[in-house]
Motif scaffolding. Structure first.
Motif, PDB file in Angstrom:
ATOM      1  N   ASP A  73       0.830  -1.210   0.000  1.00 34.26           N
ATOM      2  CA  ASP A  73       0.000   0.000   0.000  1.00 34.26           C
ATOM      3  C   ASP A  73       0.863   1.258   0.000  1.00 34.26           C
ATOM      4  O   ASP A  73       0.610   2.214  -0.743  1.00 34.26           O
ATOM      5  CB  ASP A  73      -0.912   0.019   1.223  1.00 34.26           C
ATOM      6  CG  ASP A  73      -2.112  -0.905   1.077  1.00 34.26           C
ATOM      7  OD1 ASP A  73      -2.474  -1.220  -0.062  1.00 34.26           O
ATOM      8  OD2 ASP A  73      -2.692  -1.308   2.097  1.00 34.26           O
ATOM      9  N   LEU A  74       1.875   1.243   0.853  1.00 32.34           N
ATOM     10  CA  LEU A  74       2.785   2.382   0.951  1.00 32.34           C
ATOM     11  C   LEU A  74       3.514   2.611  -0.374  1.00 32.34           C
ATOM     12  O   LEU A  74       3.678   3.754  -0.818  1.00 32.34           O
ATOM     13  CB  LEU A  74       3.792   2.121   2.074  1.00 32.34           C
ATOM     14  CG  LEU A  74       4.863   3.172   2.323  1.00 32.34           C
ATOM     15  CD1 LEU A  74       4.235   4.463   2.827  1.00 32.34           C
ATOM     16  CD2 LEU A  74       5.878   2.653   3.335  1.00 32.34           C
ATOM     17  N   SER A  75       3.910   1.529  -1.026  1.00 32.62           N
ATOM     18  CA  SER A  75       4.719   1.627  -2.242  1.00 32.62           C
ATOM     19  C   SER A  75       3.925   2.143  -3.427  1.00 32.62           C
ATOM     20  O   SER A  75       4.363   3.062  -4.128  1.00 32.62           O
ATOM     21  CB  SER A  75       5.324   0.254  -2.569  1.00 32.62           C
ATOM     22  OG  SER A  75       6.179  -0.187  -1.533  1.00 32.62           O
ATOM     23  N   TYR A  76       2.733   1.566  -3.684  1.00 33.14           N
ATOM     24  CA  TYR A  76       2.034   2.021  -4.893  1.00 33.14           C
ATOM     25  C   TYR A  76       1.410   3.393  -4.695  1.00 33.14           C
ATOM     26  O   TYR A  76       1.268   4.171  -5.646  1.00 33.14           O
ATOM     27  CB  TYR A  76       1.044   0.979  -5.411  1.00 33.14           C
ATOM     28  CG  TYR A  76      -0.293   0.844  -4.738  1.00 33.14           C
ATOM     29  CD1 TYR A  76      -1.295   1.802  -4.901  1.00 33.14           C
ATOM     30  CD2 TYR A  76      -0.604  -0.292  -3.994  1.00 33.14           C
ATOM     31  CE1 TYR A  76      -2.537   1.658  -4.325  1.00 33.14           C
ATOM     32  CE2 TYR A  76      -1.849  -0.460  -3.419  1.00 33.14           C
ATOM     33  CZ  TYR A  76      -2.815   0.514  -3.583  1.00 33.14           C
ATOM     34  OH  TYR A  76      -4.051   0.358  -3.013  1.00 33.14           O
ATOM     35  N   SER A  77       1.074   3.741  -3.451  1.00 34.99           N
ATOM     36  CA  SER A  77       0.601   5.099  -3.198  1.00 34.99           C
ATOM     37  C   SER A  77       1.744   6.100  -3.395  1.00 34.99           C
ATOM     38  O   SER A  77       1.544   7.187  -3.951  1.00 34.99           O
ATOM     39  CB  SER A  77       0.040   5.202  -1.782  1.00 34.99           C
ATOM     40  OG  SER A  77      -0.463   6.491  -1.537  1.00 34.99           O
ATOM     41  N   SER A  78       2.949   5.715  -2.972  1.00 34.83           N
ATOM     42  CA  SER A  78       4.113   6.602  -3.101  1.00 34.83           C
ATOM     43  C   SER A  78       4.566   6.741  -4.554  1.00 34.83           C
ATOM     44  O   SER A  78       5.285   7.688  -4.887  1.00 34.83           O
ATOM     45  CB  SER A  78       5.274   6.074  -2.251  1.00 34.83           C
ATOM     46  OG  SER A  78       4.935   6.116  -0.876  1.00 34.83           O
ATOM     47  N   VAL A 272     -13.409   8.972 -13.906  1.00 31.46           N
ATOM     48  CA  VAL A 272     -12.208   8.129 -13.879  1.00 31.46           C
ATOM     49  C   VAL A 272     -11.219   8.645 -12.838  1.00 31.46           C
ATOM     50  O   VAL A 272     -10.591   7.866 -12.112  1.00 31.46           O
ATOM     51  CB  VAL A 272     -11.551   8.083 -15.278  1.00 31.46           C
ATOM     52  CG1 VAL A 272     -10.151   7.479 -15.202  1.00 31.46           C
ATOM     53  CG2 VAL A 272     -12.418   7.283 -16.242  1.00 31.46           C
ATOM     54  N   LYS A 273     -11.098   9.962 -12.732  1.00 28.78           N
ATOM     55  CA  LYS A 273     -10.171  10.543 -11.757  1.00 28.78           C
ATOM     56  C   LYS A 273     -10.606  10.251 -10.326  1.00 28.78           C
ATOM     57  O   LYS A 273      -9.782   9.951  -9.462  1.00 28.78           O
ATOM     58  CB  LYS A 273     -10.058  12.059 -11.983  1.00 28.78           C
ATOM     59  CG  LYS A 273      -9.368  12.427 -13.284  1.00 28.78           C
ATOM     60  CD  LYS A 273      -9.458  13.916 -13.575  1.00 28.78           C
ATOM     61  CE  LYS A 273      -8.970  14.234 -14.975  1.00 28.78           C
ATOM     62  NZ  LYS A 273      -9.095  15.664 -15.324  1.00 28.78           N
ATOM     63  N   VAL A 274     -11.912  10.339 -10.072  1.00 28.64           N
ATOM     64  CA  VAL A 274     -12.425  10.026  -8.738  1.00 28.64           C
ATOM     65  C   VAL A 274     -12.149   8.567  -8.393  1.00 28.64           C
ATOM     66  O   VAL A 274     -11.719   8.241  -7.282  1.00 28.64           O
ATOM     67  CB  VAL A 274     -13.935  10.331  -8.649  1.00 28.64           C
ATOM     68  CG1 VAL A 274     -14.501   9.824  -7.332  1.00 28.64           C
ATOM     69  CG2 VAL A 274     -14.183  11.828  -8.789  1.00 28.64           C
ATOM     70  N   ALA A 275     -12.400   7.664  -9.358  1.00 27.03           N
ATOM     71  CA  ALA A 275     -12.127   6.241  -9.135  1.00 27.03           C
ATOM     72  C   ALA A 275     -10.640   6.016  -8.878  1.00 27.03           C
ATOM     73  O   ALA A 275     -10.258   5.208  -8.024  1.00 27.03           O
ATOM     74  CB  ALA A 275     -12.593   5.424 -10.339  1.00 27.03           C
ATOM     75  N   SER A 276      -9.802   6.762  -9.602  1.00 29.61           N
ATOM     76  CA  SER A 276      -8.356   6.624  -9.422  1.00 29.61           C
ATOM     77  C   SER A 276      -7.915   7.048  -8.028  1.00 29.61           C
ATOM     78  O   SER A 276      -7.048   6.418  -7.425  1.00 29.61           O
ATOM     79  CB  SER A 276      -7.612   7.455 -10.473  1.00 29.61           C
ATOM     80  OG  SER A 276      -7.924   7.021 -11.773  1.00 29.61           O
ATOM     81  N   VAL A 277      -8.513   8.124  -7.523  1.00 30.25           N
ATOM     82  CA  VAL A 277      -8.186   8.577  -6.173  1.00 30.25           C
ATOM     83  C   VAL A 277      -8.511   7.493  -5.149  1.00 30.25           C
ATOM     84  O   VAL A 277      -7.758   7.264  -4.200  1.00 30.25           O
ATOM     85  CB  VAL A 277      -8.953   9.878  -5.834  1.00 30.25           C
ATOM     86  CG1 VAL A 277      -8.810  10.227  -4.356  1.00 30.25           C
ATOM     87  CG2 VAL A 277      -8.445  11.029  -6.690  1.00 30.25           C
ATOM     88  N   CYS A 278      -9.631   6.786  -5.370  1.00 30.60           N
ATOM     89  CA  CYS A 278     -10.066   5.759  -4.417  1.00 30.60           C
ATOM     90  C   CYS A 278      -9.020   4.686  -4.237  1.00 30.60           C
ATOM     91  O   CYS A 278      -8.715   4.288  -3.111  1.00 30.60           O
ATOM     92  CB  CYS A 278     -11.387   5.134  -4.879  1.00 30.60           C
ATOM     93  SG  CYS A 278     -12.806   6.225  -4.689  1.00 30.60           S
ATOM     94  N   TYR A 279      -8.454   4.184  -5.340  1.00 27.99           N
ATOM     95  CA  TYR A 279      -7.532   3.066  -5.158  1.00 27.99           C
ATOM     96  C   TYR A 279      -6.057   3.465  -5.113  1.00 27.99           C
ATOM     97  O   TYR A 279      -5.211   2.653  -4.758  1.00 27.99           O
ATOM     98  CB  TYR A 279      -7.764   1.969  -6.209  1.00 27.99           C
ATOM     99  CG  TYR A 279      -7.348   2.276  -7.627  1.00 27.99           C
ATOM    100  CD1 TYR A 279      -6.025   2.183  -8.032  1.00 27.99           C
ATOM    101  CD2 TYR A 279      -8.293   2.618  -8.579  1.00 27.99           C
ATOM    102  CE1 TYR A 279      -5.656   2.439  -9.335  1.00 27.99           C
ATOM    103  CE2 TYR A 279      -7.932   2.866  -9.887  1.00 27.99           C
ATOM    104  CZ  TYR A 279      -6.607   2.776 -10.255  1.00 27.99           C
ATOM    105  OH  TYR A 279      -6.243   3.038 -11.560  1.00 27.99           O
TER     106      TYR A 279
END
Length: 324
Positions: A73-78, A272-279
């Motif tokens: 989680d930390l890695s793909y968010s970063s 699409v941007k809202v969905a992207s923020v979610c994950y």
């Protein structure tokens, strides 16, 4: 312009990440919101990793998987959040060609790895609830390492394939990505190549990743819920159902938004941007809360760390009060 190796004589040296099309004053608000969320991602996931590594009481397969989940989680968010946060205050909002390749590679690597890890965690919980007496024998240290290594291997292979097919496309003079990070579908939209084969391969990879993992999770939950229904204590059932509901909400959020992004026809850019923020940032923020901080054993480990309490007995049946 000459050839550029991996991007196949593209004339693009950098991309512009449009992000959210809002008034300038709202860019500051978005900057603050993203910064707060990303700070919580860092605090929650690093905290969980440190706790699991230092608390001997949490030396079990479940927490081994949770520690890896926090790292992923930390890695793909970063891979996404820092650049997005910086672009909220930048007028150019650019990312270099090499930076875009790296961002897509690491994001794909870790998001795919998480999908497989969630399936491995569901299997772990299935064994623990449905065969508690055989749990220690079946979920050996070696098997846990193999499962996690397999998750990373699948993520790495998928990422290499995805990046390879994406950056064989030509981008000519169009370099405006209508998103806040480098994404496969966004890059396909601005390519001047024939992207039909690329879309077929990308869609096939998404199906190969999402469907098997979600099937493993769903089948595991069918058996888990069946076992929970056999619990005679109504209080125990309610606690277990509550925990399962929380976990399923997080799984649904991740798989729902990812499926929306990669398995459905193109939707409106803002949706699409809202969905992207979610994950990309919301799910990594929620996972430490849902999977760990609501967990009784984690709370006891925190008390032990800060208050000097000793002794904490863990057994497979304790998962009925733990996220699955």
């Amino acid at each position: 312009m000459g050839e550029r190796g991996i991007n196949n004589h593209s004339e693009v040296n950098e991309f512009i990440l449009v992000g959210f099309r809002v008034r300038p004053e709202l860019q500051i608000l978005l900057f603050i919101i993203f910064l707060l969320i990303y700070s919580m991602v860092l605090l929650g996931n690093i905290g969980m990793i440190v706790l699991i590594l230092t608390a001997s009481q949490l030396n079990t397969p479940m927490y081994f998987f949770l520690g890896n989940l926090s790292f992923i989680d930390l890695s793909y968010s970063s891979a996404v959040a820092p650049k997005a946060i910086a672009n909220f205050l930048s007028e150019s909002k650019t990312i270099s060609f090499a930076g875009c390749v790296a961002q897509l590679f690491f994001f794909a690597l870790f998001i795919v790895t998480e999908g497989f890890l969630l399936a491995a965690m569901a299997y772990d919980r299935f064994i623990a609830i449905c065969s508690p007496l055989l749990y220690s024998a079946r979920m050996s240290r070696g098997l846990c390492f193999q499962l996690v290594a397999g998750c990373y291997f699948c993520g790495c292979i998928t990422s290499i394939l995805q990046v390879s097919i994406t950056f064989t496309m030509s981008f000519c003079s169009c370099n405006v990505i209508d998103l806040f990070y480098c994404d496969v579908r966004a890059l396909q939209k601005i390519s001047c190549s024939n992207v039909f084969i690329n879309k077929v391969i990308s869609y096939s990879l998404s199906v190969i990743i999402i469907l098997p993992t979600i099937i493993v999770i769903m089948v595991s939950y069918i058996y888990i819920l069946s076992a929970i229904l056999k619990i005679h204590s109504s209080e125990g059932q309610m606690k277990a159902f509550s925990t399962c509901g929380s976990h399923l909400m997080v799984v649904s959020l991740l798989y729902g938004t990812v499926s929306f992004m990669y398995l459905t026809p193109a939707s409106s850019p803002e949706l699409v941007k809202v969905a992207s923020v979610c994950y990309t940032v919301v799910t990594p923020m929620l996972n430490p809360l849902i999977y760990s901080l609501r967990n009784k054993d984690v709370k006891e480990a925190l008390k032990s760390m800060f208050c000097g309490k000793k002794g904490l007995s863990l057994n497979p049946l304790s998962l009925l009060s733990c996220p699955i």
